[in-house]
Design a protein around this motif. Structure first.
Motif, PDB file in Angstrom:
ATOM      1  N   SER A   1       0.616  -1.162  -0.090  1.00 27.90           N
ATOM      2  CA  SER A   1       0.020   0.076   0.006  1.00 27.90           C
ATOM      3  C   SER A   1       0.802   1.306   0.137  1.00 27.90           C
ATOM      4  O   SER A   1       1.999   1.341   0.375  1.00 27.90           O
ATOM      5  CB  SER A   1      -0.848   0.020   1.195  1.00 27.90           C
ATOM      6  OG  SER A   1      -1.472  -1.247   1.598  1.00 27.90           O
ATOM      7  N   ARG A   2       0.050   2.368  -0.239  1.00 30.15           N
ATOM      8  CA  ARG A   2       0.908   3.641  -0.464  1.00 30.15           C
ATOM      9  C   ARG A   2       1.128   4.144   1.235  1.00 30.15           C
ATOM     10  O   ARG A   2       2.168   4.812   1.262  1.00 30.15           O
ATOM     11  CB  ARG A   2       0.151   4.704  -1.104  1.00 30.15           C
ATOM     12  CG  ARG A   2       0.711   4.863  -2.451  1.00 30.15           C
ATOM     13  CD  ARG A   2       0.139   6.137  -3.248  1.00 30.15           C
ATOM     14  NE  ARG A   2       0.839   7.212  -2.888  1.00 30.15           N
ATOM     15  CZ  ARG A   2       0.898   8.354  -1.974  1.00 30.15           C
ATOM     16  NH1 ARG A   2      -0.116   8.408  -1.270  1.00 30.15           N
ATOM     17  NH2 ARG A   2       1.603   9.230  -2.187  1.00 30.15           N
TER      18      ARG A   2
ATOM     19  N   GLU B   1      11.426   3.172  -2.162  1.00 31.13           N
ATOM     20  CA  GLU B   1      10.008   2.935  -1.678  1.00 31.13           C
ATOM     21  C   GLU B   1       9.997   2.786  -0.328  1.00 31.13           C
ATOM     22  O   GLU B   1       8.962   3.429   0.392  1.00 31.13           O
ATOM     23  CB  GLU B   1       9.479   1.674  -2.454  1.00 31.13           C
ATOM     24  CG  GLU B   1       9.516   1.616  -3.906  1.00 31.13           C
ATOM     25  CD  GLU B   1       9.372   0.199  -4.611  1.00 31.13           C
ATOM     26  OE1 GLU B   1       9.463  -0.615  -3.907  1.00 31.13           O
ATOM     27  OE2 GLU B   1       9.168   0.302  -5.837  1.00 31.13           O
TER      28      GLU B   1
ATOM     29  N   PHE C   1       7.365   5.373   1.936  1.00 26.24           N
ATOM     30  CA  PHE C   1       6.301   4.452   2.557  1.00 26.24           C
ATOM     31  C   PHE C   1       6.430   4.902   4.119  1.00 26.24           C
ATOM     32  O   PHE C   1       5.449   5.453   4.686  1.00 26.24           O
ATOM     33  CB  PHE C   1       6.453   2.961   2.562  1.00 26.24           C
ATOM     34  CG  PHE C   1       5.412   2.188   3.341  1.00 26.24           C
ATOM     35  CD1 PHE C   1       5.631   1.446   4.370  1.00 26.24           C
ATOM     36  CD2 PHE C   1       4.046   2.160   2.591  1.00 26.24           C
ATOM     37  CE1 PHE C   1       4.675   0.977   5.002  1.00 26.24           C
ATOM     38  CE2 PHE C   1       2.992   1.474   3.068  1.00 26.24           C
ATOM     39  CZ  PHE C   1       3.474   0.806   4.429  1.00 26.24           C
TER      40      PHE C   1
ATOM     41  N   HIS D   1       5.315   8.436   4.187  1.00 26.28           N
ATOM     42  CA  HIS D   1       3.729   8.615   4.285  1.00 26.28           C
ATOM     43  C   HIS D   1       2.834   8.029   5.710  1.00 26.28           C
ATOM     44  O   HIS D   1       2.273   8.795   6.037  1.00 26.28           O
ATOM     45  CB  HIS D   1       2.967   7.748   3.192  1.00 26.28           C
ATOM     46  CG  HIS D   1       3.394   8.464   1.973  1.00 26.28           C
ATOM     47  ND1 HIS D   1       4.161   7.489   0.979  1.00 26.28           N
ATOM     48  CD2 HIS D   1       3.495   9.536   1.268  1.00 26.28           C
ATOM     49  CE1 HIS D   1       4.072   8.194  -0.224  1.00 26.28           C
ATOM     50  NE2 HIS D   1       3.763   9.549   0.155  1.00 26.28           N
TER      51      HIS D   1
ATOM     52  N   GLY E   1      -1.436  -1.839  -4.439  1.00 32.10           N
ATOM     53  CA  GLY E   1      -0.213  -2.215  -4.024  1.00 32.10           C
ATOM     54  C   GLY E   1       0.269  -3.704  -4.650  1.00 32.10           C
ATOM     55  O   GLY E   1       1.146  -4.033  -4.258  1.00 32.10           O
TER      56      GLY E   1
ATOM     57  N   SER F   1      -0.174   8.053  -8.100  1.00 30.14           N
ATOM     58  CA  SER F   1      -1.550   8.309  -7.362  1.00 30.14           C
ATOM     59  C   SER F   1      -1.697   9.868  -7.512  1.00 30.14           C
ATOM     60  O   SER F   1      -0.849  10.668  -7.192  1.00 30.14           O
ATOM     61  CB  SER F   1      -1.393   7.663  -6.226  1.00 30.14           C
ATOM     62  OG  SER F   1      -1.143   6.431  -6.068  1.00 30.14           O
TER      63      SER F   1
ATOM     64  N   THR G   1      -2.046  12.432  -2.644  1.00 30.99           N
ATOM     65  CA  THR G   1      -0.792  12.585  -1.859  1.00 30.99           C
ATOM     66  C   THR G   1      -1.046  12.990  -0.616  1.00 30.99           C
ATOM     67  O   THR G   1       0.027  12.800   0.296  1.00 30.99           O
ATOM     68  CB  THR G   1       0.179  13.461  -2.498  1.00 30.99           C
ATOM     69  OG1 THR G   1      -0.493  14.711  -3.009  1.00 30.99           O
ATOM     70  CG2 THR G   1       0.471  12.731  -3.719  1.00 30.99           C
TER      71      THR G   1
END
Lengths: 317, 325
Positions: free
Chosen positions: A132-133, A166, A170, A173, B45, B64, B67
């Motif tokens: 996931s983001r 990444e 991650f 975020h 994901g 995306s 954000t």
């Protein structure tokens, strides 16, 4: 007869109290109870050194330089695995509260044990999905509730499918989203913190969530045996700090913050639970007394039944 | 390959170019371009977007839009997003229509997602049914039936999850489902083999219908052998990547880890190239044909022979008026 000043020794020896306390704790050993919360397949079981197929809490004794830690790990099978995960957090929260309730029950006994067996959850490792983001809606719901009852440490297990960039993005975020939702994680900031505590805590907060790669396998690399994962394109060494935060997480939980985890559980989460429970019981008793006095109908069932006094702790989540 | 991109530089030389396509196909579609509709389904994901961008060698789906932190707890309802890319594959022009499904499985309660996708698939069938029954038919009718549905499975290493089973069970009769393991580079080679076996065994146990490379012509030994190889590879393990680096002057798609480099086009690292060839080359006709001759026909029979459950739930106005029901 007067006591001349030069007969009094300056050194009393009360500085040995730290050694005395240490010896006492060392003799007793530490109990660390950890709950793993995350969907199946997220790598929870690979973080535990001993393999298990049981659902019940699993205990292992760790010993190092005379310090004994009894580590108990509880897994949460089935969490978040359904199509509809509404309420999947309820059994987990209940388990954590049940341990507080069990402890409270033992503490309130007229003839209580000298050392009360402590099954309270000292840490909850919450597993985030590396794909996931950032936080998913389910994560936000669950983390809000979990952080109210225990020390939560977010972890990305199976982070070997994330490149360094990444991983960094991650973590950033996640931290932003946690701050936005005001989700409080362990270690908590406190005005009492000494300076080096503050520095250490700040460095821990930087690392969160811990990106770990777990492994149950020992493999051979260039003649050496390491614990890791062998891919077709390279070998991951879980103790290598550039590959995984595993070493940092282990130090954090079992070394630098071991006693903090236990203390904060006892002084913060448990106390909160205890206060709210006793208050509810007091109110209930008052209502019952009033009802009895006026001869009216008995009061409505309280939210927390009186059975907390005879509470059976859950052994299975 | 993008139209006009000239020589293939990124994809390893294919071992399967001996599989020929009937020349009539080539002539008929050379100018118009063969329409091929693919739906991508899977939780966010798992690499849907990256897969598509890697497949088309261009940024079809951009990063995306969301954000900011405030959006994290909001479960976006599932959407259907259309993208069209013209591809040139071995001289054959393909109009690749991709339908992405962002939002699938991302909420707390995901049960609506299955119904939505089923309705979408059936709507495309309904449109064809209505068109077929018109008195005056439109020769330029746009066939938007889904020819292949790529379903992305999470690389848990265990077995299929409830959402995986539910989705494939419900949609297996409406589209050619090709199960794919997303982000497969998180599994070691041994774990991958075991996981593939477990997934296929789950698929059999739950009587799930996936596209299993049926032999349409038993006499074509090469094709039979190829199909059997492909069947053994299911589900396809993909690693997608949009980063291209220069290796000895050749552009190579890689993922850079501290412990090694994954090459997307290396058959030992991922099944990506194989899957790509299946979709855009060797099995594009099989997939289209099965959609028309089996899946659509089955739906049509159900619809027209008065299957009450189907009729009650899904009949569109177009069909009712077209067949005069």
């Amino acid at each position: 007869m007067s006591a001349p000043a030069n007969d009094v020794q300056d050194y009393v020896g009360f500085d040995t109290i730290t050694q005395q306390m240490e010896r006492k704790f060392l003799k007793r050993g530490f109990n660390l109870n950890v709950i793993l919360v995350g969907e199946s397949g997220m790598g929870k079981s690979t973080l535990v050194i001993r393999k298990t197929t049981e659902i019940a809490p699993v205990t292992q004794m760790l010993e190092e330089n005379g310090v004994r830690v009894k580590l108990t790990i509880v897994d949460t099978p089935g969490f978040g695995d359904q199509c509809n995960n509404e309420g999947c957090w309820v059994p987990v929260i209940k388990y954590i509260k049940d341990q507080h309730a069990a402890y409270l029950e033992r503490e309130l006994k007229p003839n209580r044990e000298r050392i009360i067996v402590d099954t309270r959850v000292h840490a909850c490792l919450y597993f985030l999905n590396p794909g996931s983001r950032g936080l998913r809606p389910l994560d936000v719901e669950v983390l809000k509730r979990l952080t109210e009852v225990t020390n939560v440490i977010p972890v990305i297990a199976k982070s070997d499918s994330m490149t360094i960039e990444e991983r960094t993005a991650f973590k950033r975020h996640i931290k932003e989203e946690l701050a936005f939702h005001r989700i409080m994680l362990f270690p908590y900031a406190s005005d009492d913190d000494a300076d080096d505590d503050r520095v250490l805590n700040a460095s821990i907060r930087e690392l969160i969530p811990f990106a770990v790669v777990g492994s149950e396998e020992v493999i051979e690399v260039e003649g050496k045996l390491i614990r890791g994962r062998r891919h077709g394109w390279g070998v991951i060494n879980i103790f290598d700090e550039t590959h995984s935060d595993f070493v940092h997480l282990r130090n954090f939980m079992l070394r630098t913050h071991l006693s903090d985890l236990i203390e904060v559980t006892s002084q913060r989460h448990y106390e909160q639970f205890r206060t709210s429970q006793l208050r509810q019981i007091k109110e209930l008793r008052a209502q019952q007394a009033a009802a009895a006095a006026s001869g009216g109908a008995p009061p409505a069932q309280p939210q927390v039944p009186l059975s907390v006094m005879q509470h059976q702790p859950m052994t299975q989540v | 390959m993008k139209e006009g991109s000239g020589e293939d530089q990124n994809v390893a030389p294919s071992m399967y170019s001996h599989v020929s396509r009937p020349s009539s196909h080539r002539n008929k579609n050379a100018r118009k371009g063969l329409p091929f509709n693919v739906m991508l389904v899977g939780e966010s994901g798992l690499g849907r977007k990256t897969f598509l961008n890697t497949l088309c060698e261009s940024t079809v789906i951009t990063g995306s839009e969301v954000t900011n932190a405030e959006q994290a707890h909001i479960a976006e309802p599932m959407q259907f997003k259309n993208y069209t890319v013209e591809m040139d594959e071995d001289g054959m022009k393909i109009i690749l229509n991709i339908i992405d499904t962002p939002g699938f499985g991302d909420g707390i309660d995901n049960e609506q997602c299955f119904m939505q996708i089923q309705e979408y698939l059936e709507l495309q069938f309904d449109n064809v049914l209505a068109e077929e029954n018109r008195i005056k038919r439109n020769t330029k009718f746009n066939d938007s039936r889904i020819h292949a549905l790529l379903y992305f499975i999470s690389p848990t290493g265990h077995s299929l999850r409830e959402i995986d089973i539910e989705l494939m069970k419900r949609l297996g009769s409406r589209a050619n489902i090709i199960p794919v393991i997303g982000r497969s580079d998180s599994l070691t080679p041994r774990e991958l083999v075991l996981f593939k076996q477990r997934v296929m065994s789950d698929i059999v146990t739950h009587s799930i219908s996936v596209f299993n490379f049926p032999d349409l012509d038993d006499e074509d030994e090469d094709a039979v052998e190829e199909n059997s190889e492909l069947r053994a590879m299911l589900p396809f393990a993909v690693v997608g990547c949009e980063e291209v680096i220069n290796e000895d002057g050749r552009p190579v798609r890689v993922r850079n880890y501290p412990w090694g480099v994954v090459q997307v086009d290396n058959d030992e690292h991922s099944d990506f190239d194989r899957l790509r060839y299946v979709l855009l080359n060797s099995h594009i006709s099989d997939l289209r044909d099965r959609t028309q001759n089996e899946l659509y026909e089955m739906y049509r029979t159900e619809k027209l022979s008065g299957n009450t459950s189907v009729l009650a739930n899904n009949t569109s106005q177009a069909v009712i008026s077209a067949i005069g029901a």
